[in-house]
Scaffold this motif. Structure first.
Motif, short mmCIF file in Angstrom:
data_model
loop_
_atom_site.label_atom_id
_atom_site.label_comp_id
_atom_site.label_asym_id
_atom_site.label_seq_id
_atom_site.Cartn_x
_atom_site.Cartn_y
_atom_site.Cartn_z
N THR A 1 37.96 -6.83 57.22
CA THR A 1 39.40 -7.06 57.30
C THR A 1 39.93 -7.98 56.20
O THR A 1 41.13 -8.21 56.14
N VAL B 1 42.43 -1.68 56.18
CA VAL B 1 41.17 -1.60 56.91
C VAL B 1 41.21 -0.38 57.83
O VAL B 1 42.21 -0.13 58.50
N ASP C 1 40.92 2.83 48.36
CA ASP C 1 41.45 2.80 49.72
C ASP C 1 40.46 3.46 50.67
O ASP C 1 39.83 4.47 50.32
N PRO C 2 40.31 2.93 51.90
CA PRO C 2 39.34 3.50 52.84
C PRO C 2 39.75 4.89 53.32
O PRO C 2 40.94 5.23 53.36
N ALA D 1 40.79 -6.60 47.77
CA ALA D 1 39.89 -7.01 48.85
C ALA D 1 38.99 -8.14 48.36
O ALA D 1 38.76 -8.30 47.16
N GLN E 1 30.64 -3.01 56.32
CA GLN E 1 31.10 -2.74 54.96
C GLN E 1 32.60 -2.88 54.84
O GLN E 1 33.10 -3.62 53.99
N HIS E 2 33.35 -2.18 55.70
CA HIS E 2 34.81 -2.15 55.58
C HIS E 2 35.45 -3.19 56.50
O HIS E 2 35.95 -2.87 57.58
#
Length: 307
Positions: free
Chosen positions: A100, A105, A22-23, A3, A97-98
């Motif tokens: 693309t 995502v 990883d989210p 990222a 925060q998260h």
């Protein structure tokens, strides 16, 4: 996952290609494996802290709200999508925060729609934010058949989509742009005019009876110029002029809307809408993508390729 992230607020020079966990996937969330991510001015404005008074930010901060990709996994309460579906999204939450600019995502289902089959991955990744902004501005002013619409900054990412959607609705479109972009606007169905001093007079030459609606994507007095030409001074919408409501017009900050994304996808798949991609860069070159966006000289979109 790989990222692009910021450790603190900053500019292009502070963007780092890094490894992040990883989210997590919430019950109404889809995990999207990103193919492309559109770059928008709001990305570097968020990164610089300009929206700090409106949105909470958490670091490391992954920028980006535009995505096109493939569903990797779905949350427990997601029935709208399945693993392997190709999707587009304007993945904006109330906190930042998260984003693309990443391989993965987490996207709430309200932010997603199915990818238009007619658009390649680069075009699809550049569609959501600018397309939604254009569509919602036109909806706010109820622009329809027979209206004459003035679009400021018509060759830019949002403006070029607004031109096409307005034309698809049967409106006549006059668009401001530098002379080098006049041919581009004609190809989209607009009548181009040079921006700058004397704009109102140049528009009156094309539309002696004035205009019915105006969309401001540039600022710098565009609202006031538009109101000189409008029969109803309220039929102007701006995404950049924070004082437009006090001047009698409308301010718009684009909202995620799955139904609106589906409208855009239908316009694309029926041949009435396309996305002009000015530059495509790899994820690692996100800093250069921000510099291009900050220059204000791109025609259409800058897009990052991820997967």
């Amino acid at each position: 996952m790989k990222a692009i992230a910021l450790k603190n607020y900053g500019g292009p020079e502070n963007l780092e290609l890094t490894e992040l966990p990883d989210p997590r996937v919430g019950p109404d969330t889809v995990l999207v494996r990103v193919r492309t991510a559109g770059v928008n001015p709001v990305d570097w404005k968020v990164g610089a802290g300009y929206l700090d008074g409106a949105m909470y930010a958490h670091f490391p901060l992954v920028p980006g709200w535009d995505v096109a990709g493939v569903v990797e996994r779905t949350g427990a309460d997601v029935s709208e999508f399945a693993e392997g579906d190709e999707v587009i999204g304007y993945v904006r939450r109330d906190e930042v925060q998260h984003g693309t600019y990443a391989e993965l995502v987490p996207a709430p289902v309200r932010t997603l729609a199915r990818k238009p089959a007619s658009l390649d991955w680069e075009q699809a990744g550049g569609l959501p934010l600018v397309g939604l902004t254009a569509l919602q501005c036109l909806d706010r002013l109820a622009v329809g058949s027979g209206d004459t619409v003035l679009v400021h900054a018509a060759s830019g990412g949002v403006g070029s989509l607004a031109v096409q959607i307005a034309v698809a609705r049967g409106a006549r479109v006059i668009g401001t742009a530098s002379e080098r972009n006049h041919g581009f606007l004609r190809d989209l169905g607009a009548e181009p005019v040079e921006y700058g001093d004397g704009l109102a007079e140049r528009v009156r030459e094309l539309a002696p009876d004035g205009i019915d609606a105006a969309l401001d994507f540039v600022g710098g007095g565009a609202v006031e110029t538009s109101q000189e030409l409008l029969a109803e001074r309220s039929r102007v919408v701006s995404v950049v002029d924070g004082e437009v409501a006090a001047k009698g017009g409308h301010y718009l900050f684009v909202r995620p809307d799955a139904a609106d994304l589906a409208v855009l996808a239908d316009l694309a798949d029926t041949g009435r809408l396309t996305v002009h991609v000015d530059r495509t860069l790899p994820l690692a070159d996100a800093a250069e993508a921000w510099r291009l966006s900050q220059s204000g000289r791109t025609r259409g979109k800058v897009v990052l390729t991820v997967g």
